[in-house]
Design a protein around this motif. Structure first.
Motif, PDB file in Angstrom:
ATOM      1  N   ARG A  38      -8.599  73.014 131.426  1.00  0.00           N
ATOM      2  CA  ARG A  38      -9.321  71.349 131.931  1.00  0.00           C
ATOM      3  C   ARG A  38      -8.456  70.353 132.076  1.00  0.00           C
ATOM      4  NH1 ARG A  38     -14.251  70.531 134.125  1.00  0.00           N
ATOM      5  NH2 ARG A  38     -13.061  69.094 135.266  1.00  0.00           N
ATOM      6  N   MET A  39      -7.630  70.213 131.116  1.00  0.00           N
ATOM      7  CA  MET A  39      -6.398  69.158 131.293  1.00  0.00           C
ATOM      8  C   MET A  39      -5.555  69.416 132.451  1.00  0.00           C
ATOM      9  SD  MET A  39      -4.204  67.769 128.434  1.00  0.00           S
ATOM     10  CE  MET A  39      -5.409  67.430 127.100  1.00  0.00           C
ATOM     11  N   ARG A  40      -5.075  70.502 132.804  1.00  0.00           N
ATOM     12  CA  ARG A  40      -4.344  70.699 133.943  1.00  0.00           C
ATOM     13  C   ARG A  40      -5.151  70.462 135.096  1.00  0.00           C
ATOM     14  NH1 ARG A  40      -1.337  76.536 132.993  1.00  0.00           N
ATOM     15  NH2 ARG A  40       0.232  75.927 131.359  1.00  0.00           N
ATOM     16  N   ALA A  41      -6.359  70.837 135.149  1.00  0.00           N
ATOM     17  CA  ALA A  41      -7.240  70.608 136.391  1.00  0.00           C
ATOM     18  C   ALA A  41      -7.496  68.980 136.723  1.00  0.00           C
ATOM     19  CB  ALA A  41      -8.643  71.388 136.108  1.00  0.00           C
ATOM     20  N   ASP A  42      -7.498  68.331 135.495  1.00  0.00           N
ATOM     21  CA  ASP A  42      -7.902  66.933 135.750  1.00  0.00           C
ATOM     22  C   ASP A  42      -6.624  65.920 136.034  1.00  0.00           C
ATOM     23  OD1 ASP A  42     -10.263  67.217 135.228  1.00  0.00           O
ATOM     24  OD2 ASP A  42     -10.334  66.595 133.018  1.00  0.00           O
ATOM     25  N   CYS A  43      -5.466  66.530 135.685  1.00  0.00           N
ATOM     26  CA  CYS A  43      -4.268  65.667 135.838  1.00  0.00           C
ATOM     27  C   CYS A  43      -3.543  65.770 137.168  1.00  0.00           C
ATOM     28  CB  CYS A  43      -2.951  65.935 134.661  1.00  0.00           C
ATOM     29  SG  CYS A  43      -2.486  67.445 134.971  1.00  0.00           S
ATOM     30  N   ASP A  44      -2.735  64.751 137.698  1.00  0.00           N
ATOM     31  CA  ASP A  44      -2.296  64.794 138.816  1.00  0.00           C
ATOM     32  C   ASP A  44      -0.877  65.730 138.705  1.00  0.00           C
ATOM     33  OD1 ASP A  44      -4.067  62.782 139.892  1.00  0.00           O
ATOM     34  OD2 ASP A  44      -2.870  61.218 139.054  1.00  0.00           O
ATOM     35  N   ALA A  45      -0.259  65.698 137.695  1.00  0.00           N
ATOM     36  CA  ALA A  45       0.974  66.428 137.703  1.00  0.00           C
ATOM     37  C   ALA A  45       1.043  67.125 136.473  1.00  0.00           C
ATOM     38  CB  ALA A  45       2.024  65.615 138.220  1.00  0.00           C
ATOM     39  N   ILE A  46       1.962  68.113 136.379  1.00  0.00           N
ATOM     40  CA  ILE A  46       2.184  68.733 134.997  1.00  0.00           C
ATOM     41  C   ILE A  46       3.689  68.992 135.033  1.00  0.00           C
ATOM     42  CG2 ILE A  46       1.633  70.765 136.032  1.00  0.00           C
ATOM     43  CD1 ILE A  46       0.639  71.651 133.324  1.00  0.00           C
ATOM     44  N   LEU A  47       4.575  68.943 133.847  1.00  0.00           N
ATOM     45  CA  LEU A  47       5.768  68.755 133.933  1.00  0.00           C
ATOM     46  C   LEU A  47       6.442  69.594 132.691  1.00  0.00           C
ATOM     47  CD1 LEU A  47       8.116  65.787 134.095  1.00  0.00           C
ATOM     48  CD2 LEU A  47       8.512  67.149 132.113  1.00  0.00           C
ATOM     49  N   VAL A  48       7.358  70.374 133.027  1.00  0.00           N
ATOM     50  CA  VAL A  48       8.090  71.305 131.959  1.00  0.00           C
ATOM     51  C   VAL A  48       9.401  71.043 131.986  1.00  0.00           C
ATOM     52  CG1 VAL A  48       6.372  73.039 131.230  1.00  0.00           C
ATOM     53  CG2 VAL A  48       8.078  73.565 132.951  1.00  0.00           C
ATOM     54  N   GLY A  49      10.488  71.825 131.038  1.00  0.00           N
ATOM     55  CA  GLY A  49      11.903  71.661 131.263  1.00  0.00           C
ATOM     56  C   GLY A  49      12.117  72.902 131.641  1.00  0.00           C
ATOM     57  N   VAL A  62      -3.921  76.160 137.221  1.00  0.00           N
ATOM     58  CA  VAL A  62      -5.133  76.198 136.776  1.00  0.00           C
ATOM     59  C   VAL A  62      -5.702  77.419 136.721  1.00  0.00           C
ATOM     60  CG1 VAL A  62      -7.507  75.307 137.031  1.00  0.00           C
ATOM     61  CG2 VAL A  62      -5.362  73.757 137.557  1.00  0.00           C
ATOM     62  N   LYS A  63      -6.292  77.951 135.430  1.00  0.00           N
ATOM     63  CA  LYS A  63      -6.653  79.437 135.389  1.00  0.00           C
ATOM     64  C   LYS A  63      -8.176  79.626 135.781  1.00  0.00           C
ATOM     65  CE  LYS A  63      -2.686  80.962 134.081  1.00  0.00           C
ATOM     66  NZ  LYS A  63      -1.774  79.687 134.216  1.00  0.00           N
ATOM     67  N   SER A  64      -9.144  78.665 135.585  1.00  0.00           N
ATOM     68  CA  SER A  64     -10.508  79.050 135.883  1.00  0.00           C
ATOM     69  C   SER A  64     -10.912  78.631 137.368  1.00  0.00           C
ATOM     70  CB  SER A  64     -11.246  78.027 135.119  1.00  0.00           C
ATOM     71  OG  SER A  64     -12.403  77.591 135.691  1.00  0.00           O
ATOM     72  N   PRO A  65     -11.399  79.755 138.064  1.00  0.00           N
ATOM     73  CA  PRO A  65     -11.599  79.589 139.348  1.00  0.00           C
ATOM     74  C   PRO A  65     -12.606  78.426 139.615  1.00  0.00           C
ATOM     75  CG  PRO A  65     -11.920  81.990 138.661  1.00  0.00           C
ATOM     76  CD  PRO A  65     -11.658  81.411 137.428  1.00  0.00           C
ATOM     77  N   ALA A  66     -13.543  78.271 138.699  1.00  0.00           N
ATOM     78  CA  ALA A  66     -14.558  77.213 139.014  1.00  0.00           C
ATOM     79  C   ALA A  66     -13.641  75.717 138.751  1.00  0.00           C
ATOM     80  CB  ALA A  66     -15.503  77.093 137.816  1.00  0.00           C
ATOM     81  N   ARG A  71     -11.152  71.058 141.462  1.00  0.00           N
ATOM     82  CA  ARG A  71      -9.967  70.310 141.959  1.00  0.00           C
ATOM     83  C   ARG A  71      -9.767  70.249 143.375  1.00  0.00           C
ATOM     84  NH1 ARG A  71      -5.120  68.898 141.957  1.00  0.00           N
ATOM     85  NH2 ARG A  71      -4.245  67.566 140.547  1.00  0.00           N
ATOM     86  N   LEU A  72      -9.882  71.565 143.835  1.00  0.00           N
ATOM     87  CA  LEU A  72      -9.656  71.440 145.506  1.00  0.00           C
ATOM     88  C   LEU A  72     -10.717  70.303 146.317  1.00  0.00           C
ATOM     89  CD1 LEU A  72      -8.217  72.911 147.666  1.00  0.00           C
ATOM     90  CD2 LEU A  72      -9.958  74.649 147.704  1.00  0.00           C
ATOM     91  N   ALA A  73     -12.031  70.564 145.796  1.00  0.00           N
ATOM     92  CA  ALA A  73     -12.719  69.815 146.420  1.00  0.00           C
ATOM     93  C   ALA A  73     -12.585  68.019 146.253  1.00  0.00           C
ATOM     94  CB  ALA A  73     -14.439  70.003 145.971  1.00  0.00           C
ATOM     95  N   ARG A  74     -12.089  68.007 144.883  1.00  0.00           N
ATOM     96  CA  ARG A  74     -11.755  66.396 144.721  1.00  0.00           C
ATOM     97  C   ARG A  74     -10.308  66.048 145.294  1.00  0.00           C
ATOM     98  NH1 ARG A  74     -10.832  66.988 139.433  1.00  0.00           N
ATOM     99  NH2 ARG A  74      -8.747  66.428 139.598  1.00  0.00           N
ATOM    100  N   SER A  75      -9.310  66.837 145.315  1.00  0.00           N
ATOM    101  CA  SER A  75      -8.026  66.295 145.545  1.00  0.00           C
ATOM    102  C   SER A  75      -7.335  67.044 146.907  1.00  0.00           C
ATOM    103  CB  SER A  75      -7.141  66.453 144.626  1.00  0.00           C
ATOM    104  OG  SER A  75      -6.897  67.731 144.175  1.00  0.00           O
ATOM    105  N   GLY A  76      -8.132  68.113 147.373  1.00  0.00           N
ATOM    106  CA  GLY A  76      -7.224  68.952 148.267  1.00  0.00           C
ATOM    107  C   GLY A  76      -6.366  69.946 147.938  1.00  0.00           C
ATOM    108  N   GLU A  77      -6.238  70.217 146.509  1.00  0.00           N
ATOM    109  CA  GLU A  77      -5.182  70.994 145.941  1.00  0.00           C
ATOM    110  C   GLU A  77      -5.697  71.420 144.818  1.00  0.00           C
ATOM    111  OE1 GLU A  77      -2.316  72.145 147.283  1.00  0.00           O
ATOM    112  OE2 GLU A  77      -1.596  70.476 148.544  1.00  0.00           O
ATOM    113  N   GLU A  78      -5.634  73.050 144.620  1.00  0.00           N
ATOM    114  CA  GLU A  78      -5.968  73.898 143.448  1.00  0.00           C
ATOM    115  C   GLU A  78      -5.411  73.407 142.162  1.00  0.00           C
ATOM    116  OE1 GLU A  78      -5.966  77.958 144.866  1.00  0.00           O
ATOM    117  OE2 GLU A  78      -8.021  77.840 145.199  1.00  0.00           O
ATOM    118  N   ASN A  79      -4.053  73.110 142.402  1.00  0.00           N
ATOM    119  CA  ASN A  79      -3.232  72.745 141.248  1.00  0.00           C
ATOM    120  C   ASN A  79      -2.533  71.434 141.377  1.00  0.00           C
ATOM    121  OD1 ASN A  79      -3.268  75.415 140.048  1.00  0.00           O
ATOM    122  ND2 ASN A  79      -2.498  76.156 141.891  1.00  0.00           N
TER     123      ASN A  79
END
Ligand SMILES: NC(=O)C1=CN([C@@H]2O[C@H](COP(=O)(O)OP(=O)(O)OC[C@H]3O[C@@H](n4cnc5c(N)ncnc54)[C@H](O)[C@@H]3O)[C@@H](O)[C@H]2O)C=CC1
Ligand SMILES: Nc1nc(O)c(N)c(N[C@@H]2O[C@H](COP(=O)(O)O)[C@@H](O)[C@H]2O)n1
Length: 225
Positions: A38-49, A62-66, A71-79
Motif C-alpha cells: 500500500r505504501m509503495r502504491a501511495d508514494c511517488d518514488a521508492i529508493l534502495v542502495g 506494487v504487487k497487488s493488481p488492485a 495507481r495507474l488511474a491516479r498517476s498514469g503509472e502502475e509503479n
C-alpha cells in the motif's frame, strides 16, 4: 524542496535486516507485506542502495493488481519511480528493477562512475550524477523535488538507511520487528555506516505508533526537529 521521506524496513528482534551472508529473509508477515505494498502504491518514488540490488535483486513493484490499477488511474503509472543509489554504476542491466513492471527508473551515480556503464544503464533508466565518490543525498533530494517527487519511500539497506538518518533526511521511520533472531555481528542492521560517537548529535525520534502486526510489532517514529 526535498520530498517527504519515509524510511521503511523490517528487522529481526535483534535488529538485523538479513543474514551475515546478506541473504534476503522474510521477516514481515502477510499483513506487513500488504501494508508495504500500500505504501509503495501511495508514494511517488521508492529508493534502495546498490547493496540491496546486488543481494536481493528486488523489483520494487506494487504487487497487488488492485493497487496497481488504482495507481495507474491516479498517476498514469502502475509503479512508483524506482531509484538506486549506485555510485559506480554497477547495477546489472539484467536487474529486475530495470526489467520488471512499468514506470520510470532513476540510477543516481557519482562522478566516479565508469562512463561506459553509465551509457549502458541510460538505455533503461534516467541517470542523475551527483557527488564525487558517493551519491550526494542532499543534492539528489533537491533534484527529486524539482522532478515532482513529493513522497519518497526509502527501503534500505542498512548503509543507505544510516546515510538518510545521519543526515537528518527523513520525516518518518517505520520499522516492522519480526519475531525471530538472525544474529551475527556482521549481519546488516537498521543503521550501519560508521555510527555516531557523540550523544549530543544522535537523531532524536518521537514515537507515533506501536502495535502488533502479524506475530511481530510495527513501530512508527517521527523525526524530532
Ligand atoms: N529487511 C529489510 O527491510 C531490508 C533488508 N535489506 C538487506 O540489506 C542488505 C543490503 O544493505 P547494504 O549492504 O548496507 O547495502 P545498501 O543497499 O544500503 O547499499 C549501500 C551502497 O549504496 C551505495 N551508495 C551510494 N551513495 C550512497 C550514500 N550517499 N549513502 C549510502 N550508500 C550509498 C554505496 O555503494 C553503498 O555501498 C541486504 O542484505 C538486504 O537483504 C535491504 C532492504 C530492506
Ligand atoms: N518490508 C519488508 N519485509 C521483509 O521481510 C523484507 N525482507 C523486505 N525486503 C525488502 O523488499 C525488497 C524486495 O522487494 P520485491 O519483492 O522484489 O519487490 C528487498 O530488496 C528489500 O528491500 N521488506
Amino acid at each position: 524542496m526535498r520530498p517527504y521521506i519515509i524510511i521503511n524496513a523490517a528487522m529481526s528482534a535483534d535488529g538485523k535486516l538479513s543474514t551475515r551472508e546478506r541473504r534476503q529473509v522474510r521477516i514481515s508477515g502477510a499483513d506487513d507485506f500488504a501494508r508495504v505494498d500500500r505504501m509503495r502504491a501511495d508514494c511517488d518514488a521508492i529508493l534502495v542502495g546498490i547493496g540491496t540490488v546486488q543481494s536481493d535483486d528486488p523489483s520494487l513493484t506494487v504487487k497487488s493488481p488492485a493497487l496497481r490499477e488504482e495507481r495507474l488511474a491516479r498517476s498514469g503509472e502502475e509503479n512508483p519511480v524506482r531509484i538506486v543509489l549506485d555510485s559506480k554504476a554497477e547495477t546489472p542491466v539484467t536487474a529486475d528493477i530495470l526489467r520488471k513492471g512499468g514506470g520510470v527508473r532513476i540510477i543516481a551515480v557519482s562522478e566516479e562512475a565508469d562512463l561506459e556503464k553509465v551509457r549502458a544503464l541510460s538505455e533503461y533508466a534516467d541517470i542523475i550524477t551527483c557527488g564525487r565518490d558517493s551519491v550526494d543525498l542532499q543534492h539528489l533530494m533537491e533534484e527529486l523535488g524539482r522532478r515532482g517527487i513529493s513522497l519518497l519511500m526509502v527501503e534500505g539497506g542498512g548503509t543507505v538507511i544510516w546515510s538518510f538518518l545521519s543526515q537528518g533526511l527523513f520525516d518518518e521511520l517505520n520499522v516492522y520487528i519480526g519475531s525471530m533472531i538472525i544474529g551475527g555481528k556482521t549481519a546488516p542492521t537498521l543503521a550501519d555506516g560508521e555510527g555516531f560517537v557523540d550523544d549530543t548529535i544522535f537523531p532524536r525520534l518521537i514515537l507515533d505508533y506501536a502495535g502488533q502486526m502479524d506475530d511481530g510489532l510495527l513501530v512508527r517514529w517521527k523525526r524530532r526537529e
